[in-house]
Scaffold this active site. Structure first.
Site, PDB file in Angstrom:
ATOM      1  N   LYS A 174     -56.018  21.537  27.754  1.00 36.28           N
ATOM      2  CA  LYS A 174     -55.645  20.358  28.543  1.00 36.28           C
ATOM      3  C   LYS A 174     -56.157  20.487  29.981  1.00 36.28           C
ATOM      4  O   LYS A 174     -56.637  19.514  30.572  1.00 36.28           O
ATOM      5  CB  LYS A 174     -54.125  20.174  28.526  1.00 36.28           C
ATOM      6  CG  LYS A 174     -53.610  19.736  27.163  1.00 36.28           C
ATOM      7  CD  LYS A 174     -52.108  19.848  27.073  1.00 36.28           C
ATOM      8  CE  LYS A 174     -51.581  19.355  25.734  1.00 36.28           C
ATOM      9  NZ  LYS A 174     -50.191  19.765  25.480  1.00 36.28           N
ATOM     10  N   GLU A 184     -47.846  22.820  17.867  1.00 36.53           N
ATOM     11  CA  GLU A 184     -49.041  22.664  17.040  1.00 36.53           C
ATOM     12  C   GLU A 184     -48.753  23.265  15.668  1.00 36.53           C
ATOM     13  O   GLU A 184     -47.866  24.111  15.532  1.00 36.53           O
ATOM     14  CB  GLU A 184     -50.218  23.423  17.677  1.00 36.53           C
ATOM     15  CG  GLU A 184     -50.559  22.978  19.083  1.00 36.53           C
ATOM     16  CD  GLU A 184     -51.019  21.526  19.131  1.00 36.53           C
ATOM     17  OE1 GLU A 184     -51.987  21.181  18.460  1.00 36.53           O
ATOM     18  OE2 GLU A 184     -50.378  20.731  19.849  1.00 36.53           O
ATOM     19  N   ILE A 197     -47.650  10.826  29.894  1.00 37.85           N
ATOM     20  CA  ILE A 197     -47.929  10.692  31.344  1.00 37.85           C
ATOM     21  C   ILE A 197     -49.371  10.215  31.532  1.00 37.85           C
ATOM     22  O   ILE A 197     -50.297  10.875  31.071  1.00 37.85           O
ATOM     23  CB  ILE A 197     -47.742  12.032  32.087  1.00 37.85           C
ATOM     24  CG1 ILE A 197     -46.394  12.677  31.757  1.00 37.85           C
ATOM     25  CG2 ILE A 197     -47.866  11.819  33.590  1.00 37.85           C
ATOM     26  CD1 ILE A 197     -46.186  14.041  32.399  1.00 37.85           C
ATOM     27  N   VAL A 229     -47.825  12.340  14.598  1.00 33.74           N
ATOM     28  CA  VAL A 229     -48.284  11.331  15.569  1.00 33.74           C
ATOM     29  C   VAL A 229     -48.818  10.087  14.858  1.00 33.74           C
ATOM     30  O   VAL A 229     -48.575   8.952  15.290  1.00 33.74           O
ATOM     31  CB  VAL A 229     -49.354  11.930  16.521  1.00 33.74           C
ATOM     32  CG1 VAL A 229     -49.808  10.897  17.540  1.00 33.74           C
ATOM     33  CG2 VAL A 229     -48.814  13.156  17.228  1.00 33.74           C
ATOM     34  N   GLY A 287     -41.254  18.655  16.118  1.00 34.57           N
ATOM     35  CA  GLY A 287     -42.606  18.081  16.115  1.00 34.57           C
ATOM     36  C   GLY A 287     -43.340  18.268  17.428  1.00 34.57           C
ATOM     37  O   GLY A 287     -44.328  17.593  17.695  1.00 34.57           O
ATOM     38  N   GLY A 340     -44.383  15.335  20.997  1.00 36.86           N
ATOM     39  CA  GLY A 340     -43.548  14.593  20.057  1.00 36.86           C
ATOM     40  C   GLY A 340     -44.241  13.314  19.607  1.00 36.86           C
ATOM     41  O   GLY A 340     -45.178  12.827  20.248  1.00 36.86           O
TER      42      GLY A 340
HETATM   43  N1  HSE Z   1     -48.122  21.183  21.072  1.00 36.29           N
HETATM   44  C1  HSE Z   1     -48.302  20.325  22.184  1.00 36.29           C
HETATM   45  C2  HSE Z   1     -47.234  20.620  23.212  1.00 36.29           C
HETATM   46  C3  HSE Z   1     -48.222  18.896  21.735  1.00 36.29           C
HETATM   47  O1  HSE Z   1     -46.266  21.309  22.866  1.00 36.29           O
HETATM   48  O2  HSE Z   1     -47.369  20.206  24.358  1.00 36.29           O
HETATM   49  C4  HSE Z   1     -48.602  17.893  22.782  1.00 36.29           C
HETATM   50  O3  HSE Z   1     -49.923  18.067  23.208  1.00 36.29           O
END
Ligand code: HSE
Length: 415
Positions: free
Chosen positions: A198, A183, A129, A16, A180, A296
């Protein structure tokens, strides 16, 4: 309002961080430039000139010319130390670290109040988003009834590719890592922890309640097999990892992350690859559906860029709903309808259900469809670790609370 020039101290130059560097290069209207980048591994080959790199955090935190810290590192505890030091040094922060936020939310709210410096983190939930600002600004009232969606790109990619291309779980995970999306510790993705983190953030902005991570029930997709997907398909469903928080009729809130059946013709079932999608349920407008890339380098960097842009105008989260009295649904009273896949222990598993609608006992595996309290589901999970489940729906006084329909059970009982 005049835009402030942003001189960025960047922590982390992974997927990132490098994405942000490139996005900023291509965004000349934003008056922002990266002054220094703090990295952990100086010997790693980098795509840009080395003068900008340092391994010394204080050289960013104490630099009077740096007026914003962007934190994009992996280690959530180290990230918290950096963010705290930045705020105490009078520098606002942009972060994408959902784990850090979920584990330190109250402290971060306090630090923002104490220092007057803000933390923005749109990239932490569903990457591209714009959900957090939507919940902050549009839903700064009582209209929001529920949040439901796919908030982890890796698990959506894995389930989608297993389903569409017939590849194995391990192969799909490898692809998610190579792209990518995952995690660096992919257990966070596949066990549902990233989605739980989240959801905790979305609940703060949607419902004003800062939950502890331990208060949100989560289950991952790591035990989902191709046979479960085939079963779902045969009945007209797909399996998706859904995060949900919604108010029950008595005003209590429930929050869950778990594999769930979604009807094949629903919008959520159409969400493929690493896309995320979230349905916001509101009292008068019914539902709003948000779709976008959830993982990503560039989708995440684009959300960081949007935060930087907002910061240049002095934007901060108001946490307008914070402190609202929200009571979590009692685990013994929250009734879920689930599909429980067993490994030869079907009859004993059935004892945990308050209502069994269908049982199938095969030679090595079986399944139960029925109603179970969240409390008993937790017991069942800890006593039968090899089994897995998929949520059919959440019940309240025998009515479906959310958007699923009951045809799965009707279809099964009629076969
Ligand atoms: N590893 C997380 C996912 C990255 O796959 O959503 C984005 O937060």
């Amino acid at each position: 309002m005049e835009r402030q020039q942003l001189n960025i101290g960047l922590f982390g130059f992974g997927c990132v961080g490098e994405g942000l560097y490139q996005v900023l290069e291509r965004t000349p209207t934003l008056k922002a430039s990266i002054r220094k980048i703090c990295i952990k591994h100086p010997d790693k080959k980098r795509s840009i000139t080395s003068e900008i790199f340092t391994t010394e955090a204080p050289s960013l935190l104490n630099d009077p010319n740096i007026n914003v810290i962007v934190e994009l590192i992996d280690d959530s505890e180290a990230a918290f130390v950096i963010v705290k030091a930045a705020l105490l040094a009078g520098k606002p922060v942009v972060s994408a670290n959902k784990k850090m936020l979920a584990e330190h939310f109250e402290e971060l709210m306090f630090l923002q109040e104490q220092t007057g410096c803000q933390v923005l983190y749109e990239a932490a939930c569903c990457a591209s988003i714009p959900l957090i600002r939507n919940l902050e600004e549009y839903y700064d009232n009582d209209l929001l009834g529920g949040i439901e969606g796919i908030v982890n790109g890796s698990t959506n990619y894995i389930l989608d590719q297993m389903d569409v291309r017939g590849i194995s779980f391990a192969e799909a995970l490898r692809e998610a890592q190579a792209a990518g999306y995952a995690e660096s510790n992919p257990a966070l993705d596949i066990e549902g922890i990233d989605a739980r983190n989240k959801l905790l953030i979305l609940i703060v902005h949607g419902f004003g309640h800062v939950l502890q991570t331990s208060q949100i029930f989560y289950a991952g997709i790591h035990k989902i097999e191709a046979a479960d997907q085939a079963f779902a398909k045969e009945k007209g469903y797909k399996i998706k990892l859904l995060a949900r928080a919604a108010k029950l009729a008595n005003g209590n809130l429930y929050a869950l992350v778990c594999p769930s059946f979604v009807p094949l013709n629903s919008r959520l079932a159409q969400v493929g690859e690493a896309y995320n999608a979230v349905n916001l349920q509101s009292s008068f407008s019914e539902s709003q559906f948000f779709l976008g890339k959830g993982a990503g380098a560039f989708p995440t960097a684009s959300a960081v860029l949007s935060d930087l842009s907002a910061l240049s105008y002095g934007y901060r989260y108001e946490y307008r709903k914070a402190g609202q009295a929200v009571v979590l649904a009692n685990e013994a009273e929250l009734i879920l309808r689930i599909y429980w896949r067993t490994n030869g222990d079907t009859q004993r598993s059935a004892l945990y259900f308050q209502n069994v609608e269908q049982v199938f006992i095969g030679q090595t595996q079986g399944f139960i469809i029925g109603e179970i309290s969240l409390k008993n589901l937790k017991l069942l999970q800890s006593n039968f670790r090899e089994s897995s489940f998929v949520l059919v729906d959440v019940l309240e006084e025998n009515k479906t609370v959310f958007i699923q329909d009951l045809s799965l059970v009707e279809t099964l009982t009629s076969t």
